[in-house]
Design an enzyme around this catalytic site. Structure first.
Site, PDB file in Angstrom:
ATOM      1  N   CYS A  96       0.860  -1.181   0.000  1.00 25.92           N
ATOM      2  CA  CYS A  96       0.000   0.000   0.000  1.00 25.92           C
ATOM      3  C   CYS A  96       0.895   1.229   0.000  1.00 25.92           C
ATOM      4  O   CYS A  96       1.563   1.516   0.997  1.00 25.92           O
ATOM      5  CB  CYS A  96      -0.927   0.016   1.225  1.00 25.92           C
ATOM      6  SG  CYS A  96      -1.932   1.513   1.327  1.00 25.92           S
ATOM      7  N   HIS A 187      -2.055  -4.753 -10.617  1.00 29.50           N
ATOM      8  CA  HIS A 187      -2.802  -3.621 -11.149  1.00 29.50           C
ATOM      9  C   HIS A 187      -3.136  -3.829 -12.619  1.00 29.50           C
ATOM     10  O   HIS A 187      -2.330  -4.376 -13.375  1.00 29.50           O
ATOM     11  CB  HIS A 187      -2.001  -2.322 -11.018  1.00 29.50           C
ATOM     12  CG  HIS A 187      -1.858  -1.852  -9.608  1.00 29.50           C
ATOM     13  ND1 HIS A 187      -2.736  -0.958  -9.031  1.00 29.50           N
ATOM     14  CD2 HIS A 187      -0.958  -2.181  -8.655  1.00 29.50           C
ATOM     15  CE1 HIS A 187      -2.363  -0.748  -7.774  1.00 29.50           C
ATOM     16  NE2 HIS A 187      -1.289  -1.479  -7.525  1.00 29.50           N
ATOM     17  N   GLU A 236     -10.003  -0.151  -5.769  1.00 32.58           N
ATOM     18  CA  GLU A 236      -9.032  -1.006  -5.104  1.00 32.58           C
ATOM     19  C   GLU A 236      -9.613  -2.362  -4.725  1.00 32.58           C
ATOM     20  O   GLU A 236     -10.759  -2.474  -4.292  1.00 32.58           O
ATOM     21  CB  GLU A 236      -8.494  -0.322  -3.838  1.00 32.58           C
ATOM     22  CG  GLU A 236      -7.600   0.873  -4.119  1.00 32.58           C
ATOM     23  CD  GLU A 236      -6.771   1.242  -2.909  1.00 32.58           C
ATOM     24  OE1 GLU A 236      -6.142   0.343  -2.312  1.00 32.58           O
ATOM     25  OE2 GLU A 236      -6.761   2.432  -2.547  1.00 32.58           O
ATOM     26  N   CYS A 245      -4.648   6.091  -4.450  1.00 32.74           N
ATOM     27  CA  CYS A 245      -4.006   4.781  -4.315  1.00 32.74           C
ATOM     28  C   CYS A 245      -2.556   4.953  -4.732  1.00 32.74           C
ATOM     29  O   CYS A 245      -2.271   5.224  -5.908  1.00 32.74           O
ATOM     30  CB  CYS A 245      -4.707   3.739  -5.185  1.00 32.74           C
ATOM     31  SG  CYS A 245      -3.903   2.120  -5.172  1.00 32.74           S
ATOM     32  N   GLY A 248      -1.363   2.313  -7.066  1.00 30.14           N
ATOM     33  CA  GLY A 248      -2.101   2.540  -8.304  1.00 30.14           C
ATOM     34  C   GLY A 248      -1.514   3.682  -9.114  1.00 30.14           C
ATOM     35  O   GLY A 248      -1.461   3.620 -10.352  1.00 30.14           O
TER      36      GLY A 248
END
Length: 307
Positions: A96, A187, A236, A245, A248
């Protein structure tokens, strides 16, 4: 009646066993609007269950967060700490980005270290975090992973468009073209004309649970503004759409550079704030992705959990 029944079923999943209770301290933090409950387990394990994590993340009955971050002692001599990440659905995840920035701010504010640069073990590997003099935090996110089995990505359930792009057919019949990359977590990034009108909530869960992603995936929707700026929304895995994110943003920039749409560094505008992403991977093999952005403590408190 259906709405009421769904509400009661959801409430039931949040209730914990009616045994004795324990009271724990927490810190609420946010990075570009991506919010976290941070727990300190450096001296004692709390032994929380998935139900506990769901309760803490719930915005009506708990504290409210996109993810729960748990700080633990270093498990090996070459790192300073370990931290574990649980999504709002109670499941553990590998990485994260926004949380990692909050992590370094947390351990410094709590007096757990006086270092401005720390190495941290996460499920997806080891990352390096640095708090800058202006309060921003820079994270070495490591090199992106394109090897499909490691993402993981099952190519048999998709169609190759070229060496950087795959086409997915969603369960509603939509066909989307995505770049596939892992930033310690998987992703799928698609380019859209306008993130404000992009079908994030409609397509997000379908991409997340597509058969091509055996461990599910974070679905990114990127609008290219220039070679050095994009807008981004991310649905997410296990959390739904968030205001930002970090992984991301890294994945989107990497995917855009690989497609020849972007040049590093890239300013990523999310709904919660801006992140700066630098990746020299087109010219330097195994180049890490560097992410810089804000991290802020919102409040501290205590909450009672049933055990």
């Amino acid at each position: 009646m259906a709405v009421a029944q769904a509400f009661m079923e959801n409430l039931q999943t949040l209730r914990l066993p009616d045994n004795q209770a324990m009271r724990i301290r927490f810190t609420k933090m946010q990075g570009a609007g991506n919010d976290f409950v941070v727990l300190d387990e450096t001296t004692q394990r709390l032994n929380l269950t998935p139900a506990h994590y769901r309760f803490l993340a719930d915005r009506h009955f708990g504290v409210g967060a996109d993810q729960i971050l748990t700080v633990r002692p270093a498990p090996q001599p070459d790192v300073d700490f370990e931290y574990v990440i649980h999504n709002a659905d109670g499941g553990e995840v590998e990485q994260c980005g926004n949380g990692s920035r909050c992590f370094v701010r947390f351990v410094r504010e709590q007096g757990l270290t006086d270092k401005t640069t720390v190495r941290v073990k996460v499920h997806g590997g080891v990352i390096t975090l640095q708090e800058m003099p202006d309060g921003q935090v820079t994270v070495d996110m490591g090199a992106p992973v394109f090897d499909l089995p490691q993402v993981p990505f099952a190519a048999a359930h998709a169609t190759a468009v070229n060496d950087t792009t795959w086409q997915l057919v969603l369960s509603n019949g939509d066909a989307v073209k995505v770049g596939v990359v892992s930033m310690g977590n998987p992703h799928a990034v698609q380019v859209v004309a306008d993130v404000d009108t992009a079908p994030v909530l409609a397509q997000g869960p379908l991409i997340e649970n597509h058969a091509a992603f055996p461990k599910r995936v974070n679905a990114g929707f990127m609008q290219v503004l220039s070679r050095n700026a994009v807008r981004l929304r991310v649905f997410e895995r296990g959390a739904g759409e968030t205001l930002a994110c970090g992984t991301g943003a890294c994945a989107a920039v990497v995917a855009g550079i690989r497609r020849g749409l972007l040049s590093s560094p890239v300013l990523v505008h999310t709904r919660g704030g801006d992140l700066s992403i630098d990746w020299q991977g087109q010219s330097q093999k195994e180049s890490p992705v560097m992410m810089t952005g804000p991290a802020q403590t919102v409040f501290e408190g205590e909450v009672t959990l049933d055990v």
